[in-house]
Motif scaffolding. Structure first.
Motif, short mmCIF file in Angstrom:
data_model
loop_
_atom_site.label_atom_id
_atom_site.label_comp_id
_atom_site.label_asym_id
_atom_site.label_seq_id
_atom_site.Cartn_x
_atom_site.Cartn_y
_atom_site.Cartn_z
N UNK A 12 -16.73 9.25 35.22
CA UNK A 12 -18.16 9.75 35.32
C UNK A 12 -19.45 10.06 34.15
N UNK A 13 -18.73 8.40 33.59
CA UNK A 13 -19.97 8.36 32.39
C UNK A 13 -20.37 8.83 31.87
N UNK A 14 -21.38 9.51 31.62
CA UNK A 14 -22.21 9.90 30.17
C UNK A 14 -23.39 10.87 30.65
N UNK A 15 -23.44 12.68 29.99
CA UNK A 15 -25.14 12.18 30.47
C UNK A 15 -26.25 11.90 29.05
N UNK A 16 -27.32 11.42 28.97
CA UNK A 16 -27.49 10.54 27.86
C UNK A 16 -28.80 10.37 27.90
N UNK A 17 -29.79 10.12 27.19
CA UNK A 17 -30.88 10.11 26.24
C UNK A 17 -31.10 7.98 27.28
N UNK A 18 -32.36 8.19 27.92
CA UNK A 18 -32.51 7.03 28.70
C UNK A 18 -33.63 7.26 27.97
N UNK A 19 -33.97 6.35 27.45
CA UNK A 19 -35.59 5.70 26.98
C UNK A 19 -35.96 4.24 26.56
N UNK A 20 -37.08 4.29 26.72
CA UNK A 20 -37.61 3.38 26.79
C UNK A 20 -38.55 2.76 25.46
N UNK A 21 -38.49 1.99 24.83
CA UNK A 21 -39.49 2.09 23.51
C UNK A 21 -40.67 1.21 23.73
N UNK A 22 -41.21 1.93 22.92
CA UNK A 22 -42.40 1.19 22.52
C UNK A 22 -42.35 -0.20 21.62
N UNK A 23 -43.59 -0.76 21.92
CA UNK A 23 -42.93 -2.19 21.89
C UNK A 23 -43.66 -2.45 20.29
N UNK A 24 -43.05 -3.17 19.19
CA UNK A 24 -42.92 -3.16 18.06
C UNK A 24 -44.92 -3.75 17.35
N UNK A 25 -45.36 -3.24 16.16
CA UNK A 25 -46.28 -4.12 15.78
C UNK A 25 -46.65 -5.79 16.40
N UNK A 26 -47.87 -5.93 17.36
CA UNK A 26 -47.88 -6.88 17.67
C UNK A 26 -49.63 -7.65 18.05
N UNK A 27 -50.38 -8.37 17.75
CA UNK A 27 -51.52 -8.97 17.05
C UNK A 27 -51.52 -9.68 18.74
N UNK A 28 -53.46 -9.24 18.75
CA UNK A 28 -53.34 -11.01 19.98
C UNK A 28 -55.35 -11.33 19.38
N UNK A 29 -55.62 -12.26 19.58
CA UNK A 29 -56.60 -12.83 18.88
C UNK A 29 -57.27 -13.36 19.86
N UNK A 30 -58.41 -12.97 20.36
CA UNK A 30 -59.13 -13.61 21.38
C UNK A 30 -60.74 -13.86 21.08
N UNK A 31 -60.73 -14.87 21.80
CA UNK A 31 -62.39 -16.05 21.57
C UNK A 31 -63.39 -15.64 22.53
N UNK A 32 -64.15 -15.00 22.64
CA UNK A 32 -65.19 -14.54 24.03
C UNK A 32 -66.04 -15.50 23.72
#
Length: 655
Positions: free
Chosen positions: A632-652
Motif C-alpha cells: 500500500x505504500x504510504x500517503x505523503x507530501x510530495x514536493x518540488x524544491x525551489x532551486x538554491x541560490x543561482x547567479x546569472x551574468x549577461x552581456x548585452x
C-alpha cells in the motif's frame, strides 16, 4: 550619457480599463526584472504565482485568485491572437507552455481577471493574458548569459526595413542542468521571423515561430525519501523521467480602419508535439517495472478571430459597439498514455484520435450614459463539437454542447482621479474531449461522461485611483463560482472533474513612480476557496492559494548603474479536503544589478533565491510506494524544491 525615458512599469491609469483588476504591463518592467524561467512572464500579472513541479521544458504551474490553475485550466493565454492553452491535452486540460517565447520580443502584456469580458471564452474564468510582440526593435540585440549549474543562453534579434515594411528576427539557444543530482540537460532552441507593415490601427503582420526542447525531469519527490536519507532535496526516485516538446506556428494579423470603424482579423496554424515521461507513485501499481508512464500527443491546430467595432450615437448618447467571431479546430492524432520503463513503452493504457472544434460569437455594447457613468454590456455564445476515436471499447463517440455567457460592467467617475467599477458575468471552461465520451475506464470499470462545458460565474467591486501623484492604486473585491472543479490525481498524473466551488477574495495593487529613476510595485491578495457541495471528506480545495504578496523596487538610471529587487510570497495551501495537511509558505527574493559599459553595451548580474531559502515550488499529498515498502505504500507530501541560490551574468550589446 544615454537618455532614459520612464513611463512606468504598468499602464493602468484611470480611464484605461473596464475593471479595477484589468491592466497592462509595459516592456519597462519586463526587461528590468529578472526571470528564472520563461513562464514567469505571467507573474507580471498582479497576484499571479508561477512555479514548476517538473523539468523546465514543461508548462509551468500557475496560481491566481485562490485557484491552483494547474498548467492553465482557468487562465487563458494568447500570443498575438494565438491561443496558448491546449485543450484535451495529453498532460492537463488547458496546458499553457510559454517556453517558445523570447522575452526580449515582448512589447506588453494586457491582462484581465474574471468572467466579465465578452471577448474572453474558454479557460478565462480566473483571468486572461494577451502577450503582444514587437513589430520592430529600436536597436539590434546580441546577448550572452552564463550562470550557475551549467546555465547558458544566447539571443540574437534585430529588425530591418524590407519591401515597404519591417522584417524582425529573433533566435535563442539555451542550455541548463540546474541544481539537480540528475542534471536536467535542457536543450532549447527558439526562433521567430516576422514581416509587418503599417501600425496597430492600420497594418498587418505575418509571423513564423519555431521551438524545440529536450530535458530530464526534476519531478516532485516524497518527503519521507528525503527525511530518511534515501535522496537529498535535489534527488530523484526515477532518474529516467524527462520529456521532448516542439511547437511550430504561422500566423497572420490584420488591423484595418474602414467606413464603420476598426476591423481586426487574425488567423493561425500551429503544429505541436509532446513526449512526457513521469513517475509520481514509483512502485505502487507495478512493483516490478515501476509506475512510469508516457503522455504523448501530436497536435495540429487551426483558427481565426475577427471583430468589427464602430461608434454610434443613440438619442444623443455616445455608443461603441463590437461584434466578433472566434473559431478553432484541434486535431490530435494521436493523444495517448502508455506504461513505460526507462522511457520505453511496455503497454498502452489508452490511445485516442481526437477532433475538437468550436465557434464563439460575441457582441459588446458600451454606452456613455452620463459624463461620469458608462456601461459595458456583452454576451457570447459558444458551441463545441467533440469527436473521439478511442482504443478503449465504449469510449468512442461524438458529443456537442453549447453555452451562453452574459456580461455587464458599470464604470463610475472619475471623481478626484478615482474610478469605481461593478462587474458581473458568466463564463466557462471546457473539459477534455476524452471525458465527454468516456463510458469505460482503461481497466474495464464503468465511467460516466463528464459535462463538456462547465459554467462559471463571477463578480467584482473595484476602485482605481491616482489621487496621490505618481501612484496608481487599485482595490478589488471579487467572487468566482465554478460548477465543477478539476482536481489533480497523483497516481494518474492527470486532472479529473470534482465538486462545485466558490472563491472570494480581495486584491490591492500599487505602482508608484517615486522619481524618474525609482519605481515601486506592491501587490497583495487574500482569498478563500471552498467546495460548495457537501462531502464528508471536507470542503477545502487542495492546492488553493490563500495569500500572495509581491514587492518590487526598480532603479533605472543612476549614472551607469541600474537594478532592482523583487520579493514574492505565497502562503500555505491545504493539500487534502479536510485541511489537516497543509503546505508551508514560500518566500523568495530575486535581485539584479547592472552596469552600462558603453552607451550600447551593458553587463547584468541576476541573483535568484537571493537568501538561499529551502522551500517548495509546489506540494501535493497522495499515496506512493518506494522500494521495500508494503504494497500500500504510504500517503505523503510530495514536493518540488525551489532551486538554491543561482547567479546569472549577461552581456548585452545593442547594434
Amino acid at each position: 550619457m544615454e537618455t532614459v525615458t520612464i513611463v512606468g512599469n504598468y499602464n493602468n491609469s484611470v480611464g484605461t480599463s473596464d475593471a479595477a483588476s484589468q491592466g497592462s504591463v509595459t516592456s519597462n518592467l519586463i526587461v528590468n526584472r529578472p526571470a528564472l524561467r520563461t513562464g514567469e512572464l505571467l507573474e507580471f500579472v498582479p497576484g499571479m504565482i508561477v512555479t514548476q513541479h517538473s523539468g523546465d521544458g514543461k508548462a509551468n504551474q500557475y496560481f491566481l485568485r485562490g485557484t491552483n490553475l494547474d498548467h492553465g485550466t482557468d487562465f487563458a493565454t494568447y500570443v498575438d491572437g494565438m491561443p496558448v492553452n491546449m485543450r484535451s491535452h495529453a498532460h492537463g486540460q488547458g496546458y499553457s507552455d510559454l517556453n517558445f517565447l523570447l522575452p526580449e520580443l515582448v512589447q506588453r502584456i494586457d491582462y484581465k481577471k474574471g468572467t466579465y469580458f465578452a471577448d474572453e471564452g474558454d479557460f478565462a474564468s480566473a483571468g486572461a493574458a494577451h502577450i503582444r510582440l514587437v513589430d520592430s526593435l529600436p536597436q539590434g540585440i546580441a546577448s550572452l548569459s552564463l550562470g550557475s549549474y551549467g546555465y547558458q543562453r544566447a539571443v540574437l534579434a534585430n529588425s530591418l526595413a524590407a519591401v515597404n515594411g519591417t522584417l524582425l528576427y529573433g533566435l535563442e539557444l539555451n542550455r541548463n542542468n540546474g541544481p539537480w543530482d540528475n542534471p536536467e540537460g535542457v536543450r532549447k532552441y527558439s526562433g521567430l521571423l516576422r514581416y509587418s507593415q503599417g501600425n496597430h490601427e492600420d497594418g498587418f503582420d505575418i509571423t513564423a515561430m519555431a521551438y524545440t526542447n529536450n530535458w530530464n525531469s526534476s519531478d516532485q519527490i516524497p518527503l519521507r525519501a528525503v527525511q530518511s536519507g534515501l535522496i537529498d532535496r535535489y534527488g530523484a526516485i526515477d532518474p529516467t523521467d524527462g520529456g521532448r516538446s516542439s511547437r511550430y506556428s504561422l500566423s497572420y494579423a490584420l488591423h484595418k480602419r474602414n467606413q464603420l470603424g476598426q476591423f481586426e482579423f487574425d488567423a493561425y496554424a500551429v503544429q505541436s508535439a509532446l513526449e512526457l515521461f513521469s513517475n509520481f507513485t514509483y512502485y505502487l501499481n507495478d512493483p516490478v517495472n515501476g509506475d512510469q508512464f508516457n503522455q504523448s500527443e501530436y497536435r495540429r491546430m487551426l483558427g481565426f478571430n475577427m471583430s468589427q467595432a464602430w461608434d454610434k450615437q443613440l438619442a444623443g448618447l455616445e455608443m461603441q459597439n463590437r461584434i466578433g467571431l472566434q473559431v478553432r479546430y484541434d486535431k490530435l492524432s494521436p493523444v495517448g498514455i502508455y506504461n513505460t520503463l526507462a522511457q520505453q513503452r511496455i503497454s498502452t493504457i489508452r490511445q485516442d484520435e481526437v477532433k475538437e472544434s468550436s465557434a464563439g460569437l460575441y457582441a459588446e455594447n458600451i454606452i456613455q450614459w452620463l459624463p461620469k457613468l458608462r456601461t459595458v454590456a456583452g454576451v457570447r455564445y459558444d458551441a463545441y463539437r467533440f469527436d473521439v476515436n478511442s482504443s478503449v471499447a465504449g469510449d468512442s463517440g461524438k458529443v456537442s454542447d453549447h453555452i451562453v455567457s452574459p456580461k455587464l460592467s458599470l464604470i463610475f467617475g472619475p471623481w478626484d482621479k478615482t474610478e469605481y467599477f461593478i462587474n458581473y458575468g458568466t463564463g466557462f471552461h471546457s473539459n477534455d474531449a476524452r471525458g465527454t465520451t468516456q463510458t469505460r475506464l482503461p481497466d474495464g470499470g464503468a465511467s460516466n461522461p463528464v459535462t463538456p462545458l462547465v459554467k462559471t460565474r463571477g463578480g467584482e467591486l473595484g476602485v482605481r485611483t491616482e489621487i496621490i501623484p505618481g501612484l496608481q492604486s487599485s482595490l478589488a473585491l471579487w467572487r468566482l463560482d465554478i460548477d465543477s472543479e478539476l482536481l489533480f490525481v497523483g497516481d494518474a498524473g492527470e486532472t479529473e472533474p470534482s465538486r462545485a466551488s466558490r472563491r472570494t477574495g480581495i486584491e490591492w495593487n500599487n505602482h508608484y513612480i517615486a522619481a524618474p529613476w525609482l519605481l515601486f510595485d506592491l501587490d497583495l491578495a487574500i482569498s478563500r476557496a471552498r467546495y460548495t457541495q457537501y462531502d464528508p471528506v471536507g470542503a477545502y480545495i487542495p492546492g488553493s492559494l490563500d495569500k500572495v504578496a509581491s514587492f518590487g523596487v526598480t532603479v533605472t538610471d543612476i549614472g551607469r548603474w541600474y537594478g532592482g529587487v523583487q520579493l514574492r510570497y505565497f502562503g500555505p495551501r491545504p493539500l487534502i479536503e479536510d485541511g489537516s495537511v497543509r503546505s508551508a509558505s514560500t518566500t523568495l527574493a530575486y535581485a539584479r544589478i547592472g552596469y552600462k559599459i558603453a552607451p550600447r553595451t551593458r553587463l547584468t548580474l541576476d541573483a535568484f533565491n537571493l537568501f538561499n531559502k529551502q522551500a517548495s515550488d509546489i506540494d501535493y499529498y497522495y499515496q506512493s510506494r518506494l522500494r521495500g515498502e508494503t504494497a500500500d505504500g504510504a500517503n505523503d507530501i510530495h514536493f518540488h524544491p525551489v532551486e538554491p541560490r543561482a547567479l546569472r551574468l549577461t552581456l548585452t550589446h545593442n547594434f
